[in-house]
Design an enzyme around this catalytic site. Structure first.
Site, PDB file in Angstrom:
ATOM      1  N   GLY A 214      45.330  33.864  51.060  1.00  0.00           N
ATOM      2  CA  GLY A 214      45.843  34.859  51.125  1.00  0.00           C
ATOM      3  C   GLY A 214      47.096  35.600  50.896  1.00  0.00           C
ATOM      4  N   GLU A 244      45.631  27.260  50.121  1.00  0.00           N
ATOM      5  CA  GLU A 244      44.594  27.317  48.899  1.00  0.00           C
ATOM      6  C   GLU A 244      44.562  28.565  48.488  1.00  0.00           C
ATOM      7  OE1 GLU A 244      41.223  25.301  50.939  1.00  0.00           O
ATOM      8  OE2 GLU A 244      40.706  27.140  52.072  1.00  0.00           O
ATOM      9  N   GLY A 246      44.033  31.783  45.872  1.00  0.00           N
ATOM     10  CA  GLY A 246      43.435  32.091  44.786  1.00  0.00           C
ATOM     11  C   GLY A 246      43.990  33.320  43.976  1.00  0.00           C
ATOM     12  N   ARG A 247      43.995  34.444  44.690  1.00  0.00           N
ATOM     13  CA  ARG A 247      44.456  35.545  44.032  1.00  0.00           C
ATOM     14  C   ARG A 247      45.917  35.446  43.494  1.00  0.00           C
ATOM     15  NH1 ARG A 247      42.443  40.255  45.412  1.00  0.00           N
ATOM     16  NH2 ARG A 247      41.949  39.596  47.449  1.00  0.00           N
ATOM     17  N   CYS A 322      26.133  54.139  32.878  1.00  0.00           N
ATOM     18  CA  CYS A 322      25.487  55.431  33.192  1.00  0.00           C
ATOM     19  C   CYS A 322      25.588  55.604  34.709  1.00  0.00           C
ATOM     20  CB  CYS A 322      24.154  55.677  32.445  1.00  0.00           C
ATOM     21  SG  CYS A 322      24.077  55.425  30.870  1.00  0.00           S
ATOM     22  N   TYR A 351      39.411  37.755  41.072  1.00  0.00           N
ATOM     23  CA  TYR A 351      38.637  38.622  41.366  1.00  0.00           C
ATOM     24  C   TYR A 351      38.275  39.744  40.500  1.00  0.00           C
ATOM     25  CZ  TYR A 351      39.771  35.880  45.564  1.00  0.00           C
ATOM     26  OH  TYR A 351      39.725  34.921  46.606  1.00  0.00           O
TER      27      TYR A 351
HETATM   28  C1  PLP Z   1      38.718  33.172  49.295  1.00  0.00           C
HETATM   29  C2  PLP Z   1      39.344  32.044  50.001  1.00  0.00           C
HETATM   30  C3  PLP Z   1      40.584  31.503  49.635  1.00  0.00           C
HETATM   31  C4  PLP Z   1      41.501  32.173  48.818  1.00  0.00           C
HETATM   32  O1  PLP Z   1      41.813  33.426  49.258  1.00  0.00           O
HETATM   33  P1  PLP Z   1      42.965  34.263  48.259  1.00  0.00           P
HETATM   34  O2  PLP Z   1      42.974  35.461  49.179  1.00  0.00           O
HETATM   35  O3  PLP Z   1      42.369  34.554  46.999  1.00  0.00           O
HETATM   36  O4  PLP Z   1      44.323  33.479  48.444  1.00  0.00           O
HETATM   37  C5  PLP Z   1      40.982  30.446  50.397  1.00  0.00           C
HETATM   38  N1  PLP Z   1      40.278  29.832  51.303  1.00  0.00           N
HETATM   39  C6  PLP Z   1      39.096  30.216  51.770  1.00  0.00           C
HETATM   40  C7  PLP Z   1      38.493  29.417  52.542  1.00  0.00           C
HETATM   41  C8  PLP Z   1      38.595  31.584  51.152  1.00  0.00           C
HETATM   42  O5  PLP Z   1      37.388  31.758  51.506  1.00  0.00           O
END
Ligand code: PLP
Length: 371
Positions: A214, A244, A246-247, A322, A351
């Site tokens: 997050g 954990e 991601g972004r 299109c 993403y």
């Molecule tokens: C999507 C997700 C993440 C990563 O979230 P980010 O916003 O990309 O940091 C981590 N844990 C879980 C369970 C998720 O669904």
């Protein structure tokens, strides 16, 4: 965000008309190192594969982090191939085959429902699992709230007693992922402290507290989340505190670029039409914002006919599909854009390709350039 020189060089070297994602593995490593610097010393840092599952990204981040977080059997297979030292497996719709594969691989499972706890107990009596809880009143601000509101994720706090009573599994901790794209580091630290306090107060003597991802990225400007407030969090002895994201790990390491195929004005609006679009980079269409771009000039124009161009005007960057919804950015002022120039979109490492509808209209996919 202007692309750095080594990214521009790589883009200029592509055969035209170009369409590419550039992933910069050095930028991934640097970002992972800086995140780790900001986390409590003993915390674990995993990378959430769903942000970008490209094998080179996973190879890089499997090494630069403690492991990978996956949310499907497909991501599990990728994480194993990347040699992840540690795998956490979450998601609300796991099949028995996926659960069995994850258990065989030694992954830590985040169970999302009481039914899933029963299924894990039947598959692997005595298994240790982490329980995802959708806490009341633990919301953080960001683009998507996943907790404190009705969602398919986790069990309600009120069901905790029932979950702990499921025979045949041992709940060893909690998964409390709550938000996406939060830019407020102090609020994030307060959320993590509260997650730890709550987990300890359940009385199960938790060994794992997973606070999810997050950490946010500012697509429209240059605001940055300050992760330093996390560093001072006191982690109770015996608890593995897992982050954990991601972004935040992947976004800034990716650049999406496409050649302008045409420049035209209709009904008073100017369009730069790209060899690419939302089927490669859906995020702005999905979230409803305008993703900024930089014009990288390409001076070569070998043709005998006039070169379409627009000067000192707002331009819509649109794709090759299109549909009028294939728009990456509306009304961005440009000094000059010509057919044959490149538009480069920064912060597209997370993403981007992974969430897009690749097959719509069946154009060729972008090239993937790994630096
Ligand atoms: C999507 C997700 C993440 C990563 O979230 P980010 O916003 O990309 O940091 C981590 N844990 C879980 C369970 C998720 O669904």
């Amino acid at each position: 965000m202007r692309p750095p020189e080594h990214v521009v060089r790589a883009l200029r070297a592509l055969p035209g008309p170009a369409c590419a994602y550039v992933y910069d593995t050095a930028a991934l490593r640097e970002r992972a190192a800086s995140v780790r610097q900001s986390l409590p010393v003993a915390a674990s840092l995993l990378y959430a594969v769903k942000a970008n599952g490209h094998p080179s990204v996973l190879d890089t981040l499997a090494r630069a982090c403690d492991g990978l977080e996956v949310a499907s059997g497909g991501e599990l297979a990728l994480a194993l191939r990347a040699g992840a030292r540690r795998i956490v497996f979450g998601g609300p719709a796991k099949t028995d085959a996926e659960l069995a594969a994850a258990l065989d691989a030694g992954a830590q499972i985040n169970a999302e429902s009481i039914h899933e706890l029963h299924r894990i107990a039947a598959l692997r009596p005595g298994a240790e699992v982490v329980l995802r809880v959708n806490r009341a009143g633990a919301a953080l601000t960001g683009s998507h709230s996943m907790t404190g509101a009705p969602t398919p994720f986790g069990v309600d706090e009120a069901q905790l007693g029932q979950a702990l009573a499921v025979p045949g599994v041992r709940i060893i901790g909690f998964h409390l992922h709550a938000v996406s794209n939060n830019l407020d580091g102090r609020a994030h630290a307060a959320f993590v402290r509260e997650a730890l306090r709550w987990s300890v107060a359940t009385g199960i003597d938790p060994r794992v507290v997973n606070v999810g991802g997050g950490f946010g990225v500012d697509y429209l400007g240059d605001a940055a989340i300050d992760l330093n407030p996390l560093r001072a969090i006191d982690v109770p002895r015996g608890i593995d505190l897992i982050f954990e994201p991601g972004r935040y790990l992947a976004a800034d390491a990716g650049w999406y670029a496409a050649t302008v195929l045409d420049v035209k004005t209709t009904h008073g609006r100017t369009f730069a039409v790209l060899r690419g679009g939302t089927h490669h980079f859906r995020l702005p269409a999905a979230w409803g914002y305008d993703h900024p771009f930089t014009v990288v000039p390409v001076d070569d124009w070998p043709h005998p006919y006039p070169r379409p161009a627009a000067f000192d005007t707002p331009v819509d960057a649109v794709g090759e599909l299109c549909t009028p919804r294939d728009v990456l950015c509306r009304g961005r002022h440009v000094r000059r854009v010509r057919a044959g120039d490149l538009l480069v979109f920064g912060r597209t490492g997370a993403y981007g390709w992974d969430i897009s509808h690749h097959d719509f209209l069946r154009h060729d996919p972008p090239q993937f350039v790994i630096l």
